[in-house]
Design a protein around this motif. Structure first.
Motif, PDB file in Angstrom:
ATOM      1  N   ARG A   1      67.145  79.190 -45.516  1.00  0.00           N
ATOM      2  CA  ARG A   1      68.523  78.944 -46.300  1.00  0.00           C
ATOM      3  C   ARG A   1      69.529  78.415 -45.307  1.00  0.00           C
ATOM      4  O   ARG A   1      69.730  78.954 -44.348  1.00  0.00           O
ATOM      5  N   ASP A   2      70.252  77.509 -46.196  1.00  0.00           N
ATOM      6  CA  ASP A   2      71.511  77.197 -45.558  1.00  0.00           C
ATOM      7  C   ASP A   2      72.736  78.465 -45.478  1.00  0.00           C
ATOM      8  O   ASP A   2      72.390  79.362 -46.277  1.00  0.00           O
TER       9      ASP A   2
ATOM     10  N   LEU B   1      70.944  78.350 -49.940  1.00  0.00           N
ATOM     11  CA  LEU B   1      70.264  77.183 -50.508  1.00  0.00           C
ATOM     12  C   LEU B   1      69.261  76.591 -49.850  1.00  0.00           C
ATOM     13  O   LEU B   1      69.226  76.572 -48.642  1.00  0.00           O
ATOM     14  N   VAL B   2      68.195  76.102 -50.301  1.00  0.00           N
ATOM     15  CA  VAL B   2      67.100  75.317 -49.949  1.00  0.00           C
ATOM     16  C   VAL B   2      67.125  73.875 -50.594  1.00  0.00           C
ATOM     17  O   VAL B   2      67.248  73.796 -51.925  1.00  0.00           O
ATOM     18  N   THR B   3      66.937  72.872 -49.882  1.00  0.00           N
ATOM     19  CA  THR B   3      67.111  71.560 -50.297  1.00  0.00           C
ATOM     20  C   THR B   3      65.585  71.421 -51.151  1.00  0.00           C
ATOM     21  O   THR B   3      64.718  71.605 -50.601  1.00  0.00           O
ATOM     22  N   ALA B   4      65.652  70.740 -52.362  1.00  0.00           N
ATOM     23  CA  ALA B   4      64.470  70.402 -53.303  1.00  0.00           C
ATOM     24  C   ALA B   4      64.457  68.886 -53.291  1.00  0.00           C
ATOM     25  O   ALA B   4      65.189  68.215 -54.013  1.00  0.00           O
ATOM     26  N   VAL B   5      63.518  68.416 -52.623  1.00  0.00           N
ATOM     27  CA  VAL B   5      63.374  66.861 -53.060  1.00  0.00           C
ATOM     28  C   VAL B   5      62.301  66.646 -54.267  1.00  0.00           C
ATOM     29  O   VAL B   5      61.275  67.513 -54.149  1.00  0.00           O
ATOM     30  N   VAL B   6      62.638  66.008 -55.227  1.00  0.00           N
ATOM     31  CA  VAL B   6      61.724  65.875 -56.344  1.00  0.00           C
ATOM     32  C   VAL B   6      61.193  64.498 -56.491  1.00  0.00           C
ATOM     33  O   VAL B   6      61.654  63.486 -56.107  1.00  0.00           O
TER      34      VAL B   6
ATOM     35  N   TRP C   1      69.208  71.406 -55.265  1.00  0.00           N
ATOM     36  CA  TRP C   1      69.317  72.829 -54.440  1.00  0.00           C
ATOM     37  C   TRP C   1      68.675  73.834 -55.261  1.00  0.00           C
ATOM     38  O   TRP C   1      69.078  73.987 -56.560  1.00  0.00           O
ATOM     39  N   MET C   2      68.266  74.597 -54.551  1.00  0.00           N
ATOM     40  CA  MET C   2      67.687  76.074 -55.090  1.00  0.00           C
ATOM     41  C   MET C   2      67.895  77.211 -54.218  1.00  0.00           C
ATOM     42  O   MET C   2      67.766  77.057 -52.969  1.00  0.00           O
ATOM     43  N   ASP C   3      68.328  78.008 -54.806  1.00  0.00           N
ATOM     44  CA  ASP C   3      68.166  79.461 -54.321  1.00  0.00           C
ATOM     45  C   ASP C   3      66.903  80.214 -54.694  1.00  0.00           C
ATOM     46  O   ASP C   3      66.160  79.549 -55.227  1.00  0.00           O
TER      47      ASP C   3
ATOM     48  N   ASP D   1      62.417  74.913 -44.873  1.00  0.00           N
ATOM     49  CA  ASP D   1      64.036  74.545 -45.286  1.00  0.00           C
ATOM     50  C   ASP D   1      64.044  73.436 -46.375  1.00  0.00           C
ATOM     51  O   ASP D   1      64.965  73.122 -46.689  1.00  0.00           O
ATOM     52  N   THR D   2      62.861  73.194 -46.798  1.00  0.00           N
ATOM     53  CA  THR D   2      62.957  72.029 -47.785  1.00  0.00           C
ATOM     54  C   THR D   2      61.620  72.204 -48.824  1.00  0.00           C
ATOM     55  O   THR D   2      60.468  72.406 -48.180  1.00  0.00           O
ATOM     56  N   LEU D   3      61.838  72.195 -49.967  1.00  0.00           N
ATOM     57  CA  LEU D   3      60.910  72.253 -50.929  1.00  0.00           C
ATOM     58  C   LEU D   3      60.217  70.990 -51.622  1.00  0.00           C
ATOM     59  O   LEU D   3      61.485  69.806 -51.732  1.00  0.00           O
ATOM     60  N   LEU D   4      59.309  70.377 -51.850  1.00  0.00           N
ATOM     61  CA  LEU D   4      58.723  69.267 -52.509  1.00  0.00           C
ATOM     62  C   LEU D   4      58.416  69.508 -53.699  1.00  0.00           C
ATOM     63  O   LEU D   4      57.366  70.397 -54.019  1.00  0.00           O
TER      64      LEU D   4
END
Length: 123
Positions: free
Chosen positions: A19-20, A24-29, A42-44, A90-93
């Motif tokens: 997480r930052d 939070l973690v970046t979520a690319v949709v 952004w997601m926690d 650190d990133t979600l797809l």
């Protein structure tokens, strides 16, 4: 956690997240069937937990400091098909079935605002 209470996110998933400073973690949709990139959110831990358990994309709004379920007020719903964590954690797809516009401007994607010119390099 943003809400100040522990999340019910599976600890095996939570330990993999990087997480930052705001947690939070970046979520690319992405549209699940075409690969079109729709937006970034952004997601926690709690937002990810809600997304995984409800099948509805849930994000943390940095400006409003609250959770929001995509489409809850607009009707432009994101039905989650899958969520993948990148190799760095650190990133979600988030692959979704997008109903209506994904962008708050009313556009299908947040990346319709203009393509930048690339003048150097070779393919």
């Amino acid at each position: 956690m943003q809400s100040g209470t522990p999340s019910a996110l599976d600890p095996a998933v939570a330990v993999r997240l990087k997480r930052d400073a705001q947690g939070l973690v970046t979520a690319v949709v992405q549209q699940h069937d075409t690969g079109e990139v729709l937006m970034v959110g952004w997601m926690d831990d709690e937002a990810l937990h809600r997304t995984l358990t409800t099948g509805r994309a849930t994000y943390w709004s940095r400006s409003r400091q609250e959770y929001w379920v995509k489409g809850e007020t607009s009707g432009h719903v994101q039905h989650v098909k899958s969520v993948a964590l990148d190799c760095d954690g650190d990133t979600l797809l988030v692959r979704v079935e997008q109903v209506g516009a994904a962008c708050h401007t009313g556009d299908r994607t947040c990346f319709d605002a203009g393509v930048l010119t690339v003048s150097g390099g070779s393919a």
